[in-house]
Design a protein around this motif. Structure first.
Motif, PDB file in Angstrom:
ATOM      1  N   LEU B 103     -36.577  35.523  32.572  1.00 42.20           N
ATOM      2  CA  LEU B 103     -37.239  36.352  31.563  1.00 42.20           C
ATOM      3  C   LEU B 103     -36.954  35.805  30.164  1.00 42.20           C
ATOM      4  CD1 LEU B 103     -36.584  39.926  33.026  1.00 42.20           C
ATOM      5  CD2 LEU B 103     -38.768  38.705  32.946  1.00 42.20           C
ATOM      6  N   GLU B 104     -35.702  35.354  29.955  1.00 44.10           N
ATOM      7  CA  GLU B 104     -35.316  34.799  28.660  1.00 44.10           C
ATOM      8  C   GLU B 104     -36.188  33.588  28.318  1.00 44.10           C
ATOM      9  OE1 GLU B 104     -30.821  35.225  27.422  1.00 44.10           O
ATOM     10  OE2 GLU B 104     -31.250  33.143  27.992  1.00 44.10           O
ATOM     11  N   SER B 105     -36.458  32.758  29.338  1.00 43.75           N
ATOM     12  CA  SER B 105     -37.289  31.564  29.107  1.00 43.75           C
ATOM     13  C   SER B 105     -38.713  31.955  28.715  1.00 43.75           C
ATOM     14  CB  SER B 105     -37.289  30.655  30.327  1.00 43.75           C
ATOM     15  OG  SER B 105     -38.128  31.206  31.329  1.00 43.75           O
ATOM     16  N   MET B 111     -34.079  43.483  29.664  1.00 45.02           N
ATOM     17  CA  MET B 111     -34.623  43.787  30.986  1.00 45.02           C
ATOM     18  C   MET B 111     -34.953  45.263  31.105  1.00 45.02           C
ATOM     19  SD  MET B 111     -32.809  42.116  34.218  1.00 45.02           S
ATOM     20  CE  MET B 111     -31.733  40.770  33.910  1.00 45.02           C
ATOM     21  N   THR B 112     -36.059  45.555  31.796  1.00 48.10           N
ATOM     22  CA  THR B 112     -36.382  46.955  32.071  1.00 48.10           C
ATOM     23  C   THR B 112     -35.599  47.384  33.323  1.00 48.10           C
ATOM     24  OG1 THR B 112     -38.175  46.443  33.576  1.00 48.10           O
ATOM     25  CG2 THR B 112     -38.750  46.563  31.250  1.00 48.10           C
ATOM     26  N   GLY B 133     -40.507  32.426  40.846  1.00 48.13           N
ATOM     27  CA  GLY B 133     -40.687  33.806  40.402  1.00 48.13           C
ATOM     28  C   GLY B 133     -39.365  34.546  40.378  1.00 48.13           C
ATOM     29  N   LEU B 134     -39.428  35.866  40.398  1.00 50.94           N
ATOM     30  CA  LEU B 134     -38.212  36.671  40.258  1.00 50.94           C
ATOM     31  C   LEU B 134     -37.612  37.104  41.600  1.00 50.94           C
ATOM     32  CD1 LEU B 134     -39.341  38.963  37.278  1.00 50.94           C
ATOM     33  CD2 LEU B 134     -38.041  36.826  37.170  1.00 50.94           C
ATOM     34  N   ALA B 135     -38.443  37.695  42.488  1.00 54.24           N
ATOM     35  CA  ALA B 135     -37.909  38.273  43.735  1.00 54.24           C
ATOM     36  C   ALA B 135     -37.354  37.186  44.651  1.00 54.24           C
ATOM     37  CB  ALA B 135     -39.020  39.042  44.449  1.00 54.24           C
ATOM     38  N   PRO B 136     -36.088  37.292  45.067  1.00 57.45           N
ATOM     39  CA  PRO B 136     -35.529  36.269  45.946  1.00 57.45           C
ATOM     40  C   PRO B 136     -35.985  36.442  47.390  1.00 57.45           C
ATOM     41  CG  PRO B 136     -33.918  37.996  45.576  1.00 57.45           C
ATOM     42  CD  PRO B 136     -35.126  38.371  44.766  1.00 57.45           C
ATOM     43  N   GLY B 137     -35.838  35.379  48.168  1.00 55.82           N
ATOM     44  CA  GLY B 137     -36.003  35.494  49.617  1.00 55.82           C
ATOM     45  C   GLY B 137     -34.734  36.103  50.190  1.00 55.82           C
TER      46      GLY B 137
END
Lengths: 264, 264
Positions: B103-105, B111-112, B133-137
């Motif tokens: 998000l910083e990039s 963060m919400t 993306g954000l959500a990990p596996g």
């Protein structure tokens, strides 16, 4: 009225083809307001097709099947569906004539044993001639349950669905669904995809719990989408139910996130 | 080793998107020789996702789930899978840092609450950082059952699958599958699509009952395809198992139907 889609075909399980049939039928069901909770893909295996049909009929009223209606040994959709409703396969003169004439128009005057199998249909079923191929659409109803079988090749599936099965399915619904997409746009210095779904969802808050219309957010590769879906007895009724919520979303986003609205 | 694919997302049930994820994962599983008997699509509904997972775990050892890992309230895949294995969701420092940095990039420093939710993962699970993306596996294993959870957006799903989940899944298989497509060509006076699947199947006869390799015919919009699929401990072993059947098919078709062979 709750429907379920069952696509039969080992080629789907091998990843040889993408399941565009499930998408097309899902869209058609959504447009006419029939709820759909599950789609299942199963291979050309009698026992597994039977099990899937058994599960589907326990949780839905209308099962729409595609595939497995062809002439070969591994095409077993109609056999399984017929035996499920305790019916035999019987010879269908009109289908036989359709197959014969279609083959004749290709210059083929002699039918193989497999091609003749196309003319066998479950007794008592409604038969829908396939304007784009050989295998007919088949509608079986028993009590308050119905099974609609459509051929697997997408062009034939669409042709048979829009031919007549559509009329049958349409009669099962008394609802119309309308959706509106609200596509969020980032500020100029940020690419669309970087707005993120979370801040949009946080802004919307409790609206996401709304029931008619429902409101959902989706992370797309080019940004965030808010989808508002309303139902009603007519398109106008659905649009009227939708309006106050769309207005509220516009108020919430105002000055924070730019957006465009598209009716779908 | 039997796998099953469960795709979570109401947008699939509305027909808004086509399920390319199921195709991609199916193809990957076929290549590494893991059997797949069912694909299921279910909406963003806790009870129904639970039911689908329950059914899937009864008939398969490895469940690959996509979707429902996002930051919003209707993203519930990891909650359901965790509770299925009797696990809590716990804070995962590395995922939190990944989300924060990403998000910083984008120039987002705060963060919400929803974004923070991305850092909650089932306790004891293997976490695979999402390079796209954000959500990990998430990989959860219990006894001889495993659940692999992948994000829904196709680019992220592919990235996480090939990142590390692939290694995990690969280890579960000791088989390699190889397929060959034999595309039938009509005589010059007939368009390809009009050869028909039935005469080809009739010519092949009992070969269609073969087990390794399996042989299947498919009606395609531009003709008929014969697919021969063999398995073995190595690619060479699979190709050796395939050879006699391919030669036999070539002999049967010789002088009757022209064809071309493509390795897939």
């Amino acid at each position: 009225m709750v429907a379920e889609i069952v696509c039969v075909g080992t080629e789907l399980l091998l990843g040889d083809i993408v399941n565009t049939n499930a998408q097309h039928i899902s869209k058609e069901l959504a447009h006419i307001g029939i709820d759909l909770y599950y789609q299942t893909v199963v291979g050309d295996n009698k026992e597994r097709v039977w099990n899937v049909l058994d599960t589907a009929l326990k949780r839905a009223d209308l099962i729409i099947m595609t595939g497995g209606l062809g002439p070969t040994k591994d095409d077993l959709t109609k056999e399984v569906a017929a035996s499920f409703f305790g019916k035999k396969l019987v010879f269908h003169e009109q289908t036989y004539e359709h197959v014969r004439k279609r083959l004749e128009s290709y210059g083929i005057s002699e039918m193989t044993e497999s091609q003749k199998k196309q003319a066998l249909v479950p007794e008592g079923a409604l038969i829908v001639t396939n304007p784009a191929g050989l295998a007919p659409g088949i509608i079986m109803a028993q009590g308050d349950k119905a099974i609609v079988m459509l051929p697997g090749p997408p062009k034939e599936m669409k042709a048979v669905l829009s031919e007549c099965c559509h009329l049958f399915i349409n009669r099962l619904s008394d609802q119309v669904f309308v959706s509106i997409n609200i596509k969020c746009k980032g500020p100029d210095e940020l690419p669309l995809k970087e707005i993120g779904e979370a801040p949009v969802a946080d802004l919307l808050g409790d609206i996401l719990d709304n029931e008619n219309p429902t409101v959902a957010t989706y992370a797309k590769e080019d940004g965030v989408l808010i989808r508002v879906t309303a139902s009603g007895k007519t398109r106008e009724e659905a649009l009227t139910a939708m309006q106050p919520v769309v207005t509220k979303i516009a108020e919430i986003l105002a000055g924070k996130i730019a957006w465009v609205k598209e009716e779908v």
